[in-house]
Design a protein around this motif. Sequence first.
Motif, mmCIF file in Angstrom:
data_model
loop_
_atom_site.group_PDB
_atom_site.id
_atom_site.type_symbol
_atom_site.label_atom_id
_atom_site.label_comp_id
_atom_site.label_asym_id
_atom_site.label_seq_id
_atom_site.Cartn_x
_atom_site.Cartn_y
_atom_site.Cartn_z
ATOM 1 N N GLY A 1 0.880 -1.192 0.113
ATOM 2 C CA GLY A 1 -0.031 0.082 0.182
ATOM 3 C C GLY A 1 0.836 1.230 0.063
ATOM 4 O O GLY A 1 0.328 2.266 0.429
ATOM 5 N N ILE B 1 -0.375 4.478 -1.559
ATOM 6 C CA ILE B 1 -1.452 5.449 -0.816
ATOM 7 C C ILE B 1 -0.938 5.806 0.345
ATOM 8 O O ILE B 1 -1.165 7.075 0.741
ATOM 9 C CB ILE B 1 -2.617 4.401 -0.662
ATOM 10 C CG1 ILE B 1 -3.325 3.711 -1.646
ATOM 11 C CG2 ILE B 1 -3.548 5.105 0.307
ATOM 12 C CD1 ILE B 1 -4.266 2.566 -1.557
ATOM 13 N N PHE B 2 -0.021 5.096 1.350
ATOM 14 C CA PHE B 2 0.398 5.754 2.587
ATOM 15 C C PHE B 2 1.657 6.274 2.633
ATOM 16 O O PHE B 2 1.692 6.972 3.718
ATOM 17 C CB PHE B 2 0.439 4.447 3.389
ATOM 18 C CG PHE B 2 -1.000 3.639 3.538
ATOM 19 C CD1 PHE B 2 -1.964 4.431 4.201
ATOM 20 C CD2 PHE B 2 -1.160 2.216 3.223
ATOM 21 C CE1 PHE B 2 -3.177 3.874 4.533
ATOM 22 C CE2 PHE B 2 -2.540 1.684 3.274
ATOM 23 C CZ PHE B 2 -3.461 2.404 3.810
ATOM 24 N N THR C 1 -7.928 0.870 4.592
ATOM 25 C CA THR C 1 -7.165 2.421 4.271
ATOM 26 C C THR C 1 -7.325 3.161 5.364
ATOM 27 O O THR C 1 -6.433 4.181 5.160
ATOM 28 C CB THR C 1 -7.954 2.764 2.953
ATOM 29 O OG1 THR C 1 -9.101 3.117 3.615
ATOM 30 C CG2 THR C 1 -7.605 1.909 2.103
ATOM 31 N N ALA D 1 -3.864 -3.118 -5.006
ATOM 32 C CA ALA D 1 -2.681 -2.252 -4.216
ATOM 33 C C ALA D 1 -1.451 -2.574 -4.824
ATOM 34 O O ALA D 1 -0.404 -1.825 -4.757
ATOM 35 C CB ALA D 1 -2.936 -2.798 -2.751
#
Length: 364
Positions: A80, A83-84, A123, A272
């Motif tokens: 991920g 995104i993170f 998420t 992901a």
Amino acid sequence: MRIPSNRAFTRITPSAFSYHRFKSYVSDCRAVLLPSFGGPDLLELRSNVQVPPLKPHEVLVHTRAVSVNPLDTRMRAGYGRSIFERLLPLILGRDISGEVAAVGASVTSVSVGEQVFGALHPTAVRGTYTDYAILSEDEVTPKPDSLTHVEASAIPFAALTAWRGLKCTARISEGQRILVVGGGGAVGLAAIQLAVAAGCSVVTTCGGQSVERLLAAGAEQAVDYVAEDVELAIKGRFDAVLDTIGVSETERIGISFLKRGGHYMTLQGEAASLADRYGLAIGLPAATALLLNKQLLYRCTHGIEYSWTYMRADSDGLNEIRKLCEAGKMKIPVHTTFPITQVKEAHEAKDKKLIPGKIVLEFD
């Protein structure tokens, strides 16, 4: 950690010691932070971590126990990342059991002082490895009195993942046959219990050490995939297959066992991983195209539905799971507990597969 004074409470009758909700609450607390992706040694237990203000639909939970999920260790290692990474440092953790410390202005389903358990969406940036976690009202439900906080914390994320696939995607019903590929893990065990409670007959594959436990959970057949030929040992066709392993071989086998009109669901969706590899702008469209291609392929060649399934917060699902727990029909055993101060050791044990079952972190 700042504790609100009595003037911060709104009082209700009949008890002078009952509080409806906090107008203010702890402003900081301990939390395990992940400043960068990598190994367990990067996890830092810090004090004086800010607790954000509650939104109207949110609940502040004083944490008593959280479980260590595979998603936690994968996120720590970089899953991920697309995104993170820009949101670091993260607080990991999805499952939680504890007491309600405060509620937002719109919350009606739980109250201050109530024992609750629940799970955050995959998420979520501010997780549950913290003395005070924030969840939406839909992400928590009253904890059954029959479960300790340690026992309760092991259940929600895994059970909601299984519930999402079986109840929302496949819409299983009484009398159907369900195959759970990889029933020995928490999601697989939860899926077996959910399907049995729905009146389905369940067959599962697992390691030899899990056979007796899964038969005791209600599976009609538990096939040791190491000692037996799965394709010879399992007979008949199924209405739904939940594949918790999700490699090409288990996908091939699972789809071969489905009836026409059946549902194949895998936990190993590639959204992901493709986003991490190619970036969000390219990875997510590529994942969507890959999924649509597989769905069309299997509809044409096998007449079945193909899905990637993920945990999603759902109040209906969580309430059903709570009722199954209360009836003794849903339980995920905890193998080992660690104090939150030993979070690095817990993650290391999980990474090295030193502990075969569920790990829970306890808060003092």
